[in-house]
Design an enzyme around this catalytic site. Structure first.
Site, mmCIF file in Angstrom:
data_model
loop_
_atom_site.group_PDB
_atom_site.id
_atom_site.type_symbol
_atom_site.label_atom_id
_atom_site.label_comp_id
_atom_site.label_asym_id
_atom_site.label_seq_id
_atom_site.Cartn_x
_atom_site.Cartn_y
_atom_site.Cartn_z
ATOM 1 N N GLY A 83 0.819 -1.213 0.000
ATOM 2 C CA GLY A 83 0.000 0.000 0.000
ATOM 3 C C GLY A 83 0.849 1.257 0.000
ATOM 4 O O GLY A 83 2.028 1.213 -0.356
ATOM 5 N N ALA A 84 0.237 2.395 0.372
ATOM 6 C CA ALA A 84 0.872 3.709 0.234
ATOM 7 C C ALA A 84 1.378 3.845 -1.202
ATOM 8 O O ALA A 84 2.543 4.174 -1.451
ATOM 9 C CB ALA A 84 1.994 3.904 1.251
ATOM 10 N N HIS A 92 2.328 4.652 -5.007
ATOM 11 C CA HIS A 92 2.896 5.815 -5.698
ATOM 12 C C HIS A 92 3.115 5.427 -7.157
ATOM 13 O O HIS A 92 2.724 4.319 -7.583
ATOM 14 C CB HIS A 92 4.194 6.262 -5.013
ATOM 15 C CG HIS A 92 5.177 5.145 -4.763
ATOM 16 N ND1 HIS A 92 5.746 4.418 -5.784
ATOM 17 C CD2 HIS A 92 5.665 4.614 -3.612
ATOM 18 C CE1 HIS A 92 6.563 3.512 -5.275
ATOM 19 N NE2 HIS A 92 6.525 3.600 -3.957
ATOM 20 N N ALA A 93 3.761 6.324 -7.905
ATOM 21 C CA ALA A 93 3.917 6.084 -9.343
ATOM 22 C C ALA A 93 4.722 4.815 -9.643
ATOM 23 O O ALA A 93 4.560 4.220 -10.723
ATOM 24 C CB ALA A 93 4.570 7.298 -9.999
ATOM 25 N N HIS A 105 4.435 1.934 -8.005
ATOM 26 C CA HIS A 105 3.436 0.857 -7.991
ATOM 27 C C HIS A 105 2.556 0.927 -9.238
ATOM 28 O O HIS A 105 2.233 -0.098 -9.847
ATOM 29 C CB HIS A 105 2.543 0.967 -6.749
ATOM 30 C CG HIS A 105 3.268 0.857 -5.443
ATOM 31 N ND1 HIS A 105 3.409 1.905 -4.580
ATOM 32 C CD2 HIS A 105 3.904 -0.190 -4.846
ATOM 33 C CE1 HIS A 105 4.077 1.525 -3.500
ATOM 34 N NE2 HIS A 105 4.392 0.255 -3.645
ATOM 35 N N GLY A 110 8.922 -5.112 -8.456
ATOM 36 C CA GLY A 110 9.833 -4.039 -8.827
ATOM 37 C C GLY A 110 11.287 -4.395 -8.573
ATOM 38 O O GLY A 110 11.613 -5.070 -7.593
ATOM 39 N N VAL A 142 11.245 3.219 -10.732
ATOM 40 C CA VAL A 142 10.760 4.578 -11.035
ATOM 41 C C VAL A 142 11.410 5.526 -10.029
ATOM 42 O O VAL A 142 11.411 5.262 -8.820
ATOM 43 C CB VAL A 142 9.223 4.653 -10.938
ATOM 44 C CG1 VAL A 142 8.735 6.075 -11.161
ATOM 45 C CG2 VAL A 142 8.582 3.703 -11.939
ATOM 46 N N SER A 153 9.574 5.555 -3.008
ATOM 47 C CA SER A 153 9.349 4.573 -1.949
ATOM 48 C C SER A 153 8.326 5.129 -0.977
ATOM 49 O O SER A 153 8.318 6.336 -0.694
ATOM 50 C CB SER A 153 10.664 4.293 -1.201
ATOM 51 O OG SER A 153 10.388 3.648 0.029
ATOM 52 N N ARG A 176 8.470 4.817 1.987
ATOM 53 C CA ARG A 176 9.212 5.273 3.173
ATOM 54 C C ARG A 176 9.827 6.655 2.975
ATOM 55 O O ARG A 176 10.303 7.248 3.941
ATOM 56 C CB ARG A 176 10.293 4.252 3.533
ATOM 57 C CG ARG A 176 9.710 2.956 4.105
ATOM 58 C CD ARG A 176 10.769 2.043 4.705
ATOM 59 N NE ARG A 176 10.196 1.000 5.525
ATOM 60 C CZ ARG A 176 10.018 -0.271 5.123
ATOM 61 N NH1 ARG A 176 10.382 -0.638 3.904
ATOM 62 N NH2 ARG A 176 9.480 -1.162 5.942
HETATM 63 P P1 AMP Z 1 6.095 -2.135 -1.461
HETATM 64 O O1 AMP Z 1 4.686 -1.688 -1.402
HETATM 65 O O2 AMP Z 1 7.080 -1.051 -1.160
HETATM 66 O O3 AMP Z 1 6.345 -3.401 -0.721
HETATM 67 O O4 AMP Z 1 6.374 -2.471 -2.975
HETATM 68 C C1 AMP Z 1 5.501 -3.257 -3.729
HETATM 69 C C2 AMP Z 1 6.117 -3.521 -5.065
HETATM 70 O O5 AMP Z 1 6.363 -2.279 -5.721
HETATM 71 C C3 AMP Z 1 7.465 -4.246 -4.984
HETATM 72 O O6 AMP Z 1 7.548 -5.185 -6.035
HETATM 73 C C4 AMP Z 1 8.440 -3.124 -5.150
HETATM 74 O O7 AMP Z 1 9.687 -3.534 -5.679
HETATM 75 C C5 AMP Z 1 7.714 -2.228 -6.124
HETATM 76 N N1 AMP Z 1 8.229 -0.857 -6.056
HETATM 77 C C6 AMP Z 1 8.311 -0.074 -4.962
HETATM 78 N N2 AMP Z 1 8.882 1.111 -5.278
HETATM 79 C C7 AMP Z 1 9.173 1.056 -6.597
HETATM 80 C C8 AMP Z 1 9.785 1.958 -7.527
HETATM 81 N N3 AMP Z 1 10.242 3.146 -7.152
HETATM 82 N N4 AMP Z 1 9.910 1.564 -8.809
HETATM 83 C C9 AMP Z 1 9.456 0.347 -9.200
HETATM 84 N N5 AMP Z 1 8.881 -0.550 -8.389
HETATM 85 C C10 AMP Z 1 8.742 -0.196 -7.108
#
Ligand code: AMP
Length: 269
Positions: free
Chosen positions: A31-32, A34-35, A37, A147, A177, A186, A188
């Site tokens: 969740g949270a 962003h572009a 995702h 990602g 991205v 991110s 975070r």
């Molecule tokens: P997260 O919600 O941060 O656990 O990420 C979910 C998915 O989105 C994971 O496969 C991440 O690698 C991917 N992801 C997060 N940030 C990015 C980014 N900046 N560019 C591409 N994929 C991302």
């Protein structure tokens, strides 16, 4: 777009897609959105007719002193981003739905899970491996998109899928991205103060400089210089290491742990 909060709702929606002969892609997230995702959803739509986005802040992949309790939970905004990117189903299970009473099995991420981030986040990749295995088995997608931002996670997932014969055509990697100044998007990044945000750009810059340095220096010297550069700019570096053909970094800015990586272009080294 359908919002499913439990396995029954999810499987009802999946059944309808299957009956309509649709190819399904899974995009697991915490969740949270962003572009970054959104780009995963866009890529998923190149390989499938319908995209399931899971949103689950998985407790088992957080250490006890980590940010589980403060991790942003923004379902309304997430639904808007996912819908605009073209998702068909949001699966946002509760912890009880994912780990019902009596749950007692976990998937080990094996050796990869003990390297890099695994050295600093004990058990993290076992938590990831377990929840992603469950998500893949619950959704049974044709493909899933992850990602490259979380490069080690991608390696873990590929290993698990391969080793456990999880029936999926392909784990598709999606490019990172970045913000205009190079910082990888991110969830975070919101933790960063204004001053920290300004120096956060140095993480990617240092990866690029270090990769460049590898052309003329020894690996040891190039990595040591990278760590020194980050440290002198206020970072606390967990690691800067080469793994396979990637250069990976994890470093703290204040209370925020950032990770990033780039592919090393050995042909032009
Ligand atoms: P997260 O919600 O941060 O656990 O990420 C979910 C998915 O989105 C994971 O496969 C991440 O690698 C991917 N992801 C997060 N940030 C990015 C980014 N900046 N560019 C591409 N994929 C991302």
């Amino acid at each position: 777009m359908i919002l499913a909060h439990d396995l029954d709702n999810l499987q009802q929606s999946l059944l309808e897609l299957a009956q309509a002969g649709k190819r399904v892609a899974l995009v697991p997230t915490m969740g949270a959105l962003h572009a970054g995702h959104a780009s995963l959803i866009t890529l998923a739509l190149e390989h499938a007719d319908a995209v399931v986005v899971s949103i689950f802040v998985n407790p088992t992949q957080f250490g006890k002193n980590e940010d589980f309790s403060v991790y942003p939970r923004t379902l309304e905004a997430d639904m808007k981003i996912a819908q605009e990117a073209g998702a068909s189903i949001i699966y946002a299970p509760s912890a009880e739905d994912m780990y019902p009473e009596g749950f007692n099995t976990s998937v080990s991420a094996g050796r990869i899970g003990t390297l890099l981030c695994g050295k600093f986040r004990t058990g993290h990749f076992d938590g990831v491996a377990t929840v992603v295995t469950k998500l893949l088995l619950r959704v049974m997608p044709h493909v899933a998109v992850f990602g490259m931002k979380d490069y080690q996670q991608l390696c873990v997932i590929k290993q698990v899928v391969n080793d456990l014969d999880i029936p999926i055509e392909e784990i598709i990697p999606a490019p990172i991205v970045r913000e205009a100044d190079g910082l990888a998007l991110s969830s975070r990044n919101h933790y960063l103060s204004e001053d920290e945000r300004k120096i956060a750009t140095l993480l990617y810059q240092t990866l690029k400089n270090t990769a460049n340095q590898l052309k003329t220096s020894s690996v040891t010297d190039a990595l040591a210089k990278g760590v020194a550069d980050l440290t002198s700019n206020g970072y606390k570096v967990d690691y800067l290491e080469i793994f396979e053909d990637h250069l990976l970094v994890a470093a703290w800015l204040g209370k925020t742990r950032l990770i990033d990586n780039i592919k090393i272009d050995y042909e032009n080294q």
